[in-house]
Write an enzyme that holds these catalytic residues in place. Structure first.
Site, PDB file in Angstrom:
ATOM      1  N   PHE A 185       0.805  -1.217   0.000  1.00 30.21           N
ATOM      2  CA  PHE A 185       0.000   0.000   0.000  1.00 30.21           C
ATOM      3  C   PHE A 185       0.842   1.274   0.000  1.00 30.21           C
ATOM      4  O   PHE A 185       0.365   2.342  -0.371  1.00 30.21           O
ATOM      5  CB  PHE A 185      -0.929   0.019   1.239  1.00 30.21           C
ATOM      6  CG  PHE A 185      -0.231   0.435   2.509  1.00 30.21           C
ATOM      7  CD1 PHE A 185      -0.058   1.782   2.808  1.00 30.21           C
ATOM      8  CD2 PHE A 185       0.296  -0.504   3.380  1.00 30.21           C
ATOM      9  CE1 PHE A 185       0.614   2.176   3.964  1.00 30.21           C
ATOM     10  CE2 PHE A 185       0.967  -0.121   4.528  1.00 30.21           C
ATOM     11  CZ  PHE A 185       1.133   1.221   4.817  1.00 30.21           C
TER      12      PHE A 185
ATOM     13  N   GLU B 273      -4.966  -3.789  -1.902  1.00 27.58           N
ATOM     14  CA  GLU B 273      -6.411  -3.554  -1.868  1.00 27.58           C
ATOM     15  C   GLU B 273      -6.761  -2.339  -1.013  1.00 27.58           C
ATOM     16  O   GLU B 273      -7.917  -1.918  -0.955  1.00 27.58           O
ATOM     17  CB  GLU B 273      -7.158  -4.812  -1.371  1.00 27.58           C
ATOM     18  CG  GLU B 273      -6.820  -5.271   0.041  1.00 27.58           C
ATOM     19  CD  GLU B 273      -5.590  -6.167   0.131  1.00 27.58           C
ATOM     20  OE1 GLU B 273      -4.568  -5.850  -0.510  1.00 27.58           O
ATOM     21  OE2 GLU B 273      -5.640  -7.163   0.883  1.00 27.58           O
ATOM     22  N   ARG B 274      -5.763  -1.756  -0.325  1.00 28.96           N
ATOM     23  CA  ARG B 274      -6.085  -0.630   0.570  1.00 28.96           C
ATOM     24  C   ARG B 274      -6.121   0.705  -0.170  1.00 28.96           C
ATOM     25  O   ARG B 274      -6.819   1.624   0.239  1.00 28.96           O
ATOM     26  CB  ARG B 274      -5.063  -0.557   1.696  1.00 28.96           C
ATOM     27  CG  ARG B 274      -5.133  -1.806   2.560  1.00 28.96           C
ATOM     28  CD  ARG B 274      -4.200  -1.697   3.708  1.00 28.96           C
ATOM     29  NE  ARG B 274      -3.788  -3.012   4.164  1.00 28.96           N
ATOM     30  CZ  ARG B 274      -2.655  -3.251   4.801  1.00 28.96           C
ATOM     31  NH1 ARG B 274      -1.816  -2.268   5.043  1.00 28.96           N
ATOM     32  NH2 ARG B 274      -2.360  -4.453   5.191  1.00 28.96           N
TER      33      ARG B 274
ATOM     34  N   CYS C 125       9.656   1.664   3.435  1.00 21.07           N
ATOM     35  CA  CYS C 125      10.566   0.560   3.791  1.00 21.07           C
ATOM     36  C   CYS C 125      11.988   1.080   3.970  1.00 21.07           C
ATOM     37  O   CYS C 125      12.843   0.374   4.482  1.00 21.07           O
ATOM     38  CB  CYS C 125      10.530  -0.521   2.730  1.00 21.07           C
ATOM     39  SG  CYS C 125      11.231   0.038   1.199  1.00 21.07           S
TER      40      CYS C 125
ATOM     41  N   LYS D 202      -1.233  -7.191  -9.219  1.00 20.88           N
ATOM     42  CA  LYS D 202      -2.210  -7.274  -8.117  1.00 20.88           C
ATOM     43  C   LYS D 202      -1.793  -6.209  -7.096  1.00 20.88           C
ATOM     44  O   LYS D 202      -0.922  -6.425  -6.267  1.00 20.88           O
ATOM     45  CB  LYS D 202      -2.152  -8.676  -7.491  1.00 20.88           C
ATOM     46  CG  LYS D 202      -3.417  -9.158  -6.800  1.00 20.88           C
ATOM     47  CD  LYS D 202      -3.926  -8.276  -5.696  1.00 20.88           C
ATOM     48  CE  LYS D 202      -3.165  -8.432  -4.397  1.00 20.88           C
ATOM     49  NZ  LYS D 202      -3.566  -7.421  -3.378  1.00 20.88           N
TER      50      LYS D 202
HETATM   51  P1  NAD Z   1       1.493  -6.667   3.013  1.00 17.55           P
HETATM   52  O1  NAD Z   1       2.528  -7.739   3.087  1.00 17.55           O
HETATM   53  O2  NAD Z   1       0.378  -6.674   3.992  1.00 17.55           O
HETATM   54  O3  NAD Z   1       0.796  -6.687   1.552  1.00 17.55           O
HETATM   55  C1  NAD Z   1       1.542  -6.696   0.369  1.00 17.55           C
HETATM   56  C2  NAD Z   1       0.736  -7.393  -0.711  1.00 17.55           C
HETATM   57  O4  NAD Z   1       0.531  -8.755  -0.331  1.00 17.55           O
HETATM   58  C3  NAD Z   1      -0.642  -6.784  -0.936  1.00 17.55           C
HETATM   59  O5  NAD Z   1      -0.893  -6.741  -2.327  1.00 17.55           O
HETATM   60  C4  NAD Z   1      -1.569  -7.747  -0.227  1.00 17.55           C
HETATM   61  O6  NAD Z   1      -2.839  -7.814  -0.810  1.00 17.55           O
HETATM   62  C5  NAD Z   1      -0.846  -9.068  -0.371  1.00 17.55           C
HETATM   63  N1  NAD Z   1      -1.128  -9.990   0.739  1.00 17.55           N
HETATM   64  C6  NAD Z   1      -1.328  -9.668   2.041  1.00 17.55           C
HETATM   65  N2  NAD Z   1      -1.548 -10.764   2.761  1.00 17.55           N
HETATM   66  C7  NAD Z   1      -1.470 -11.819   1.926  1.00 17.55           C
HETATM   67  C8  NAD Z   1      -1.594 -13.236   2.085  1.00 17.55           C
HETATM   68  N3  NAD Z   1      -1.854 -13.798   3.277  1.00 17.55           N
HETATM   69  N4  NAD Z   1      -1.432 -14.021   1.002  1.00 17.55           N
HETATM   70  C9  NAD Z   1      -1.176 -13.472  -0.200  1.00 17.55           C
HETATM   71  N5  NAD Z   1      -1.054 -12.134  -0.418  1.00 17.55           N
HETATM   72  C10 NAD Z   1      -1.196 -11.315   0.627  1.00 17.55           C
HETATM   73  O7  NAD Z   1       2.280  -5.279   3.049  1.00 17.55           O
HETATM   74  P2  NAD Z   1       1.692  -3.807   3.158  1.00 17.55           P
HETATM   75  O8  NAD Z   1       1.174  -3.600   4.541  1.00 17.55           O
HETATM   76  O9  NAD Z   1       0.807  -3.516   2.003  1.00 17.55           O
HETATM   77  O10 NAD Z   1       3.028  -2.952   2.947  1.00 17.55           O
HETATM   78  C11 NAD Z   1       3.905  -2.617   3.982  1.00 17.55           C
HETATM   79  C12 NAD Z   1       5.062  -3.571   4.048  1.00 17.55           C
HETATM   80  O11 NAD Z   1       5.744  -3.585   2.794  1.00 17.55           O
HETATM   81  C13 NAD Z   1       6.116  -3.152   5.062  1.00 17.55           C
HETATM   82  O12 NAD Z   1       6.579  -4.310   5.722  1.00 17.55           O
HETATM   83  C14 NAD Z   1       7.216  -2.540   4.209  1.00 17.55           C
HETATM   84  O13 NAD Z   1       8.506  -2.577   4.776  1.00 17.55           O
HETATM   85  C15 NAD Z   1       7.136  -3.404   3.010  1.00 17.55           C
HETATM   86  N6  NAD Z   1       7.737  -2.737   1.849  1.00 17.55           N
HETATM   87  C16 NAD Z   1       8.953  -3.186   1.443  1.00 17.55           C
HETATM   88  C17 NAD Z   1       9.565  -2.569   0.375  1.00 17.55           C
HETATM   89  C18 NAD Z   1      10.899  -3.044  -0.099  1.00 17.55           C
HETATM   90  O14 NAD Z   1      11.314  -2.600  -1.152  1.00 17.55           O
HETATM   91  N7  NAD Z   1      11.600  -3.910   0.608  1.00 17.55           N
HETATM   92  C19 NAD Z   1       8.950  -1.494  -0.281  1.00 17.55           C
HETATM   93  C20 NAD Z   1       7.701  -1.071   0.158  1.00 17.55           C
HETATM   94  C21 NAD Z   1       7.102  -1.710   1.235  1.00 17.55           C
END
Ligand code: NAD
Length: 498
Positions: free
Chosen positions: A148, A175-176, A280, A172
């Site tokens: 998100f 969704e937020r 991140c 994909k």
């Molecule tokens: P998230 O892991 O909750 O979601 C990321 C994606 O995974 C979304 O599209 C979500 O729909 C999907 N998802 C969530 N739960 C799932 C499941 N059980 N099975 C399959 N798919 C699922 O992350 P977020 O809250 O959207 O983003 C924040 C996180 O992303 C933080 O931990 C941040 O550090 C990380 N991030 C990392 C980078 C990087 O480059 N390393 C960059 C941006 C964000």
């Protein structure tokens, strides 16, 4: 209520069977809904991409690149609309949204160089009368799953490069806050991209599980939290797919006794609290080397944090906005409470901030916590909020040991005037992206982005040269046109130039 649907084969598709609210985090109101794709909707998108692939793969690379040139122009033309959409669903202040979009556009600019990036490698006279060369072929249908916190930039790390390399893409988004992501993808059609090459399916686990298991998907790029990244990598790799899964972070800045403290304080403010700490690469831990510098740092931060303004995205005097959800606001407040319970000093407490007119928004104010220790839960976990923690150590070695022992290894920075110390730090620190007096060392588009340890699962970093390698597979051709004087008899030893 407006329902944000999917983009499949160049058309907007709405499957309304399952939906979920999308909030304006500044007001706390649900303003839209997002459709959550079923397995069969995702399969339609995969089928459209698979059908589009042969013609797109065979399209000359200069023509593919030209689509990206037009796409860049359209992104610039629609920048205000995109930033407003990001602000409304994510909450980040419009100047921050513009920075995110610009970073994304730089990845499109890099993709415009595809004719150069894909021209291959050539070895003339690799043997007598033998020439050898490597070509970089697209993989086929590839997928991206994004978080998100950068609804424009992180998808733009992925699909411009994947598409210009000749692949077809299924995205994909989170969704937020899916609105700006879908809007941007629609611009590709206007830029001349054939239908089916770029598809967007909104959704949750059901959509992701379909992408991970469908044999037509050749590769998966994921960016999100570490537990999900670990799961995505294991599942995709277990299903024989190429995968890069970027995870969470805990980024430390070492503040050496000789650092320019005014510079440190200014740059820490932006790096810790910008985008509400939902980056991140946010610097969430300052490691002060020596109590003297720690005391001065805390005093200066206390002073500098007083005027910080928190509020709605459209007031560009604000420094940062709300968190993404009520649940996340609660999680961040719980992390502050746990630091307090475990004995840290809450120097500035951002809990219970309620900006006037936005009392129901998901706000947490800038928070400063001193005397944090490595055993504390708030130190070990990724908080992903506007919380800066200070850890006190006595030597640079102790500071580096802390960083090297942490499970995450995304970004880090050292503040110093000592070149020798900085060189030792960059050489020995176990982190993927390292700054020297640079708080957010996010690599430019012509480099590649990625962390170490639990911040990245996979072999290649995202975008830049590693991105080209990720989205292509090498084919090496060795060729000879035998002539009378080069014709050989049967050879049974391994051919070599010995
Ligand atoms: P998230 O892991 O909750 O979601 C990321 C994606 O995974 C979304 O599209 C979500 O729909 C999907 N998802 C969530 N739960 C799932 C499941 N059980 N099975 C399959 N798919 C699922 O992350 P977020 O809250 O959207 O983003 C924040 C996180 O992303 C933080 O931990 C941040 O550090 C990380 N991030 C990392 C980078 C990087 O480059 N390393 C960059 C941006 C964000």
């Amino acid at each position: 209520m407006n329902i944000i649907g999917h983009l499949i084969n160049g058309e907007l598709v709405n499957d309304r069977a399952r939906t979920q609210p999308v909030y304006n985090p500044a007001t706390g109101e649900a303003t839209k809904e997002v459709a959550l794709a079923s397995k069969s909707t995702v399969e339609q998108a995969i089928a459209a991409a698979a059908a589009a692939f042969p013609a797109w793969r065979d399209t000359p690379v200069a023509k593919r690149a030209r689509v990206m040139f037009r796409f860049k122009a359209l992104l610039e033309e629609h920048a205000d609309t995109i930033c407003n959409m990001i602000g409304e669903e994510h909450g980040k202040i419009l100047h921050d949204a513009a920075g995110e979009l610009q970073r994304g556009i730089e990845n499109v600019e890099y993709a415009c160089g595809a004719p150069e990036l894909l021209k291959g490698e050539y070895s003339k006279n690799a043997g007598p009368g033998i020439d050898s060369w490597s070509e970089f072929h697209p993989l086929g249908v590839v997928a991206g799953i994004t978080p998100f916190n950068f609804p424009a930039m992180v998808p733009l790390w992925m699909y411009p490069l994947a598409i210009v390399c000749g692949n077809c893409f299924i995205l994909k988004p989170s969704e937020r806050d899916p609105g700006s992501t879908l809007f941007i993808a629609q611009l590709l059609k206007e830029a001349g991209l054939p239908d089916g090459v770029m598809n967007v399916v909104n959704g949750d686990k059901e959509a992701v599980d379909t992408l991970l298991s469908d044999p037509r998907i050749q590769a998966v790029s994921f960016v999100g939290s570490t537990p999900i990244a670990r799961h995505i990598y294991a599942t995709a790799a277990g299903n024989g797919k190429r995968c890069q899964a970027l995870g969470g972070a805990k980024n430390h800045a070492i503040v050496m006794p000789d650092a320019d403290l005014d510079n440190v304080v200014n740059s820490l403010l932006g790096a810790a609290f910008g985008s509400s700490g939902e980056r991140c690469m946010a610097l969430s831990v300052a490691v002060a080397v020596g109590d003297d510098i720690a005391d001065k740092l805390i005093a200066q931060l206390q002073h500098a944090m007083q005027p910080l303004k928190v509020g709605v995205c459209t007031d560009t005097h604000n420094d940062f906005g709300p968190l993404i959800t009520r649940q996340h606001q609660q999680n961040v407040e719980n992390a502050i409470a746990s630091a307090e319970q475990q004995g840290a000093d809450i120097v500035i407490d951002g809990r219970h901030l309620r900006p006037a007119g936005y009392e129901n928004g998901f706000f947490v104010g800038a928070t400063l916590i001193d005397r944090v220790t490595p055993e504390m839960e708030s130190y070990r976990q990724e908080i992903f909020g506007p919380v800066l923690q200070v850890v006190r150590v006595q030597t640079m070695e102790q500071a580096m040991q802390l960083i090297n022992d942490h499970e995450y290894g995304n970004g880090t920075c050292i503040y110093t005037r000592d070149g020798e110390a900085a060189r030792y730090f960059t050489d020995h620190i176990q982190v993927g992206m390292v700054g020297v007096n640079i708080p957010l060392p996010v690599p430019v588009a012509s480099q590649s982005f990625g962390g170490w340890k639990n911040s990245l699962f996979g072999d290649l970093h995202a975008y830049g040269p590693d991105g080209v390698r990720f989205y292509t597979r090498r084919k090496t051709i060795t060729q000879r046109w035998p002539s009378a004087d080069l014709r050989e008899g049967a050879q049974f030893s391994m051919p070599s130039q010995g």
